[in-house]
Design a protein around this motif. Structure first.
Motif, mmCIF file in Angstrom:
data_model
loop_
_atom_site.group_PDB
_atom_site.id
_atom_site.type_symbol
_atom_site.label_atom_id
_atom_site.label_comp_id
_atom_site.label_asym_id
_atom_site.label_seq_id
_atom_site.Cartn_x
_atom_site.Cartn_y
_atom_site.Cartn_z
ATOM 1 N N ASP A 123 0.826 -1.207 0.000
ATOM 2 C CA ASP A 123 0.000 0.000 0.000
ATOM 3 C C ASP A 123 0.863 1.261 0.000
ATOM 4 O O ASP A 123 0.486 2.281 -0.587
ATOM 5 N N ARG A 124 2.043 1.208 0.640
ATOM 6 C CA ARG A 124 2.953 2.364 0.619
ATOM 7 C C ARG A 124 3.416 2.662 -0.801
ATOM 8 O O ARG A 124 3.382 3.819 -1.242
ATOM 9 N N LEU A 125 3.841 1.638 -1.530
ATOM 10 C CA LEU A 125 4.293 1.851 -2.903
ATOM 11 C C LEU A 125 3.134 2.354 -3.765
ATOM 12 O O LEU A 125 3.318 3.236 -4.619
ATOM 13 N N PHE A 126 1.947 1.821 -3.541
ATOM 14 C CA PHE A 126 0.770 2.259 -4.281
ATOM 15 C C PHE A 126 0.492 3.746 -4.025
ATOM 16 O O PHE A 126 0.256 4.525 -4.959
ATOM 17 N N LYS A 127 0.521 4.149 -2.760
ATOM 18 C CA LYS A 127 0.248 5.548 -2.422
ATOM 19 C C LYS A 127 1.287 6.479 -3.046
ATOM 20 O O LYS A 127 0.946 7.581 -3.512
ATOM 21 N N LEU A 128 2.550 6.073 -3.046
ATOM 22 C CA LEU A 128 3.589 6.920 -3.623
ATOM 23 C C LEU A 128 3.471 6.982 -5.139
ATOM 24 O O LEU A 128 3.716 8.033 -5.743
ATOM 25 N N THR A 129 3.103 5.881 -5.763
ATOM 26 C CA THR A 129 2.878 5.886 -7.209
ATOM 27 C C THR A 129 1.738 6.834 -7.553
ATOM 28 O O THR A 129 1.829 7.617 -8.503
ATOM 29 N N LEU A 130 0.677 6.760 -6.785
ATOM 30 C CA LEU A 130 -0.447 7.677 -6.956
ATOM 31 C C LEU A 130 -0.024 9.114 -6.646
ATOM 32 O O LEU A 130 -0.296 10.049 -7.410
ATOM 33 N N GLY A 131 0.677 9.264 -5.538
ATOM 34 C CA GLY A 131 1.002 10.586 -5.029
ATOM 35 C C GLY A 131 1.894 11.408 -5.937
ATOM 36 O O GLY A 131 1.759 12.633 -6.005
ATOM 37 N N GLN A 132 2.801 10.755 -6.656
ATOM 38 C CA GLN A 132 3.740 11.514 -7.485
ATOM 39 C C GLN A 132 3.054 12.202 -8.667
ATOM 40 O O GLN A 132 3.639 13.094 -9.277
ATOM 41 N N SER A 133 1.824 11.816 -8.969
ATOM 42 C CA SER A 133 1.094 12.420 -10.088
ATOM 43 C C SER A 133 -0.167 13.156 -9.650
ATOM 44 O O SER A 133 -0.978 13.546 -10.483
ATOM 45 N N LEU A 134 -0.337 13.353 -8.347
ATOM 46 C CA LEU A 134 -1.541 14.010 -7.851
ATOM 47 C C LEU A 134 -1.569 15.488 -8.198
ATOM 48 O O LEU A 134 -0.537 16.162 -8.200
ATOM 49 N N GLY A 135 -2.791 15.982 -8.451
ATOM 50 C CA GLY A 135 -3.020 17.408 -8.513
ATOM 51 C C GLY A 135 -3.524 17.877 -7.159
ATOM 52 O O GLY A 135 -2.820 17.800 -6.157
ATOM 53 N N ARG A 136 -4.777 18.320 -7.104
ATOM 54 C CA ARG A 136 -5.355 18.829 -5.857
ATOM 55 C C ARG A 136 -5.816 17.686 -4.955
ATOM 56 O O ARG A 136 -6.369 16.689 -5.422
ATOM 57 N N VAL A 137 -5.599 17.861 -3.657
ATOM 58 C CA VAL A 137 -5.963 16.863 -2.656
ATOM 59 C C VAL A 137 -6.892 17.502 -1.633
ATOM 60 O O VAL A 137 -6.626 18.597 -1.121
ATOM 61 N N ALA A 138 -8.002 16.830 -1.333
ATOM 62 C CA ALA A 138 -8.926 17.269 -0.290
ATOM 63 C C ALA A 138 -8.875 16.290 0.873
ATOM 64 O O ALA A 138 -8.592 15.099 0.694
ATOM 65 N N PHE A 139 -9.143 16.793 2.065
ATOM 66 C CA PHE A 139 -9.188 15.914 3.237
ATOM 67 C C PHE A 139 -10.200 16.440 4.238
ATOM 68 O O PHE A 139 -10.622 17.607 4.188
ATOM 69 N N SER A 140 -10.576 15.574 5.148
ATOM 70 C CA SER A 140 -11.422 15.968 6.263
ATOM 71 C C SER A 140 -10.908 15.312 7.535
ATOM 72 O O SER A 140 -10.544 14.129 7.524
ATOM 73 N N PRO A 141 -10.872 16.079 8.638
ATOM 74 C CA PRO A 141 -10.446 15.488 9.913
ATOM 75 C C PRO A 141 -11.538 14.660 10.577
ATOM 76 O O PRO A 141 -11.314 14.081 11.647
ATOM 77 N N ARG A 142 -12.728 14.579 9.953
ATOM 78 C CA ARG A 142 -13.788 13.723 10.510
ATOM 79 C C ARG A 142 -13.296 12.283 10.668
ATOM 80 O O ARG A 142 -12.538 11.775 9.843
#
Length: 336
Positions: free
Chosen positions: A202-221
């Protein structure tokens, strides 16, 4: 289940021996999918407790499908689910079968992704840990603090991440829980988990995804409660027989990150430090088994050293440092 277009697909990799977990998991999806066009795909990864015995009756209550495969691990199960939903879903999220949603994650994720964000991340809690996932790190810069980001939806407590989210992932990928991330399939076609990894896929997957991300949204909920399940960390800790395999896996993972992910100089130095820690932890695991006259998997040792020539060169110096009492990472979990 007929293949109809869906706004968001939920992929649930499933392998369990304990009754009730999958049912609780799937029901949490159905109960929190009100008003959201959702498809649920449960990938039965050769589970000793078949999925039909757990949720057979729920197949009539909603858009739930069970796909079967021979046991191949969570990465392969998630990949099977991704291949299944890619042709008809706009967005995708994952939910581990021992976890459950306790809030409107699907609704908030779809709302954020519809606004053009590539990724939506929610907060969660894990059993036995007193703070939420966003607060796990002792290094405050590696936590998510809403006050430092742009509030874009006050009614639903959704923020736009300000700064480099990818840099955060490099340094603490577990800020994203396995059950509270959703992303746009059209932006990342063909993205897959690395099935050769024993842990950390999952770490490698997130980094593969992350290196090409544009805008990111999050919620502390808090959207999810994470169960213990078959957590590999808990069952392969220091002084367990599985620790040798785990440290070997983390050597392979760090090398993949260095070889495959676009990193700047600071990020590369950070991952190299993780690789060095994993090499030293591997040596500590070997010496622990020998010192206590426990069976040692020599085939695993040889394979690890064969795949990691630099680690082979450093093996004896690390042994000497450990014997001299200067190996500071003795007994530490390898980095995730």
């Amino acid at each position: 289940m007929s293949v109809n277009p869906a706004k968001i697909a939920v992929v649930i990799p499933y392998f369990q021996r304990k009754r009730g977990l999958l049912r609780q998991c799937v029901r949490s999806v159905l109960e929190n999918a009100t008003g959201v066009d959702t498809a649920v795909v449960v990938v039965d990864d050769g589970s000793p407790l078949p999925a039909e015995e757990e949720i057979g009756d729920l197949l009539r209550d909603g858009p739930v499908e069970i796909v079967h495969q021979k046991n191949a691990g969570p990465a392969a199960a998630r990949n099977t689910g991704l291949r299944r939903v890619e042709p008809y879903a706009s967005y995708v999220t994952f939910l581990d079968s021992d976890d459950e949603w306790i809030g409107p994650f699907l609704e908030d994720a779809v709302r954020a992704l519809d606004q053009g964000f590539d990724l939506f991340v929610g907060n969660s809690r894990r059993v036995g840990i007193p703070v939420s996932r966003f607060e796990w790190s002792d290094v405050q810069s590696q936590n998510i603090h809403p006050g430092g980001h742009r509030l874009v939806d006050p009614d639903h407590d959704v923020y736009e991440y300000v700064g480099s989210f990818f840099d955060l992932l490099v340094r603490r990928s577990n800020v994203i829980g396995p059950t509270t991330m959703a992303f746009r399939l059209d932006r990342f076609p063909g993205i897959r988990f690395r099935e050769s990894l024993f842990q950390g896929e999952d770490r490698l997957f997130k980094l593969t995804l992350g290196q090409s991300l544009g805008r990111v949204a999050f919620s502390p909920r808090i959207y999810a409660e994470e169960g213990e399940g078959v957590n590999i960390f808990d069952k392969s800790g220091w002084k367990t027989d599985g620790y040798l395999r785990l440290t070997s896996n983390y050597i392979a993972l760090s090398r993949m990150v260095l070889d495959e992910i676009r990193l700047d100089a600071s990020q590369r130095a950070f991952v190299r430090g993780q690789l060095a820690d994993s090499r030293r932890a591997f040596v500590a695991a070997v010496l622990h088994q020998l010192r206590h006259r426990k069976p040692l998997d020599w085939a695993q040792v040889r394979a690890t050293l064969r795949r990691d020539p630099t680690g082979t060169v450093l093996f004896l110096p690390n042994v000497l440092r450990l014997v001299a009492g200067h190996l500071g990472v003795k007994g530490r979990r390898p980095p995730g």
